[in-house]
Write an enzyme that holds these catalytic residues in place. Structure first.
Site, PDB file in Angstrom:
ATOM      1  N   GLY A  15      -5.565  60.728  66.316  1.00  0.00           N
ATOM      2  CA  GLY A  15      -4.958  61.038  67.712  1.00  0.00           C
ATOM      3  C   GLY A  15      -3.525  60.311  67.618  1.00  0.00           C
ATOM      4  O   GLY A  15      -3.176  59.951  66.772  1.00  0.00           O
ATOM      5  N   THR A  27     -11.609  57.512  71.564  1.00  0.00           N
ATOM      6  CA  THR A  27     -11.720  58.889  71.831  1.00  0.00           C
ATOM      7  C   THR A  27     -11.628  59.584  70.296  1.00  0.00           C
ATOM      8  O   THR A  27     -11.067  59.165  69.261  1.00  0.00           O
ATOM      9  CB  THR A  27     -10.758  59.793  72.616  1.00  0.00           C
ATOM     10  N   GLU A  79      -9.366  65.387  73.959  1.00  0.00           N
ATOM     11  CA  GLU A  79      -9.917  64.052  73.550  1.00  0.00           C
ATOM     12  C   GLU A  79     -11.389  63.658  74.176  1.00  0.00           C
ATOM     13  O   GLU A  79     -11.453  63.784  75.088  1.00  0.00           O
ATOM     14  CB  GLU A  79      -8.806  62.837  73.986  1.00  0.00           C
ATOM     15  N   ARG A 104     -12.857  66.606  87.314  1.00  0.00           N
ATOM     16  CA  ARG A 104     -11.621  66.604  88.237  1.00  0.00           C
ATOM     17  C   ARG A 104     -10.597  67.121  87.350  1.00  0.00           C
ATOM     18  O   ARG A 104     -10.433  67.238  86.015  1.00  0.00           O
ATOM     19  CB  ARG A 104     -11.523  65.116  88.561  1.00  0.00           C
TER      20      ARG A 104
END
EC number: 2.7.1.26
Length: 155
Positions: A15, A27, A79, A104
């Protein structure tokens, strides 16, 4: 989201290198093809569920799907933070994720500290929700099971 639980799998790719280094929250990242194949109506935001790496155990996880406004990403990403300490990196392994619920929407933060605090809150909330019976049963889903014929003993 109508699609929950949602199951996906893909190879772990490198990433942005921020999860572990800047946030202290490692992650695992899916390749673009996995993100591009998400349902068109999936909301960006923070989700929770279960994940396994390779043929390993199934662990609680939170996953961010979206643009990471704090970092102003130009490409949507997915992720996954697995709530387990791994001894080494697992790039190239197959990550399996079962998304159980939505926490959320994604949002921007005015500081790195407030971003980290929000992620830590997401992790705590996910831990609680995943202990509910309707989510615990997902941990045992056949999606995570390795067919006996596919188990190798090192040869």
């Amino acid at each position: 989201m109508r699609h929950l639980p949602y199951f996906c799998r893909g190879e772990v790719v490198r990433g942005f290198g921020r999860g572990s280094k800047q946030l202290g929250i490692p992650t695992a990242n899916f390749p673009e093809q996995v993100v591009d194949n998400l349902p068109a109506d999936i909301s960006t935001g923070i989700y929770y569920g279960w994940a396994s790496v390779g043929n390993g155990d199934v662990h609680k996880m939170v996953v961010s799907i979206g643009w990471n406004p704090y970092y102003k990403n130009t490409k949507k990403s997915m992720e996954t933070h697995i709530m387990h300490t791994f001894k080494e990196d697992f790039y190239g392994e197959i990550l399996k994720v079962a998304i159980a619920g939505y926490l959320r929407p994604e949002k921007n933060f005015d500081s790195l500290e407030s971003l980290i605090s929000a992620i830590q809150g997401d992790i705590e909330e996910a831990k609680k929700r995943l202990d509910l019976p309707e989510h615990l049963k997902l941990k045992e889903d056949k999606f995570f099971q390795v067919p006996k014929s596919k188990i190798m003993n090192g040869h």
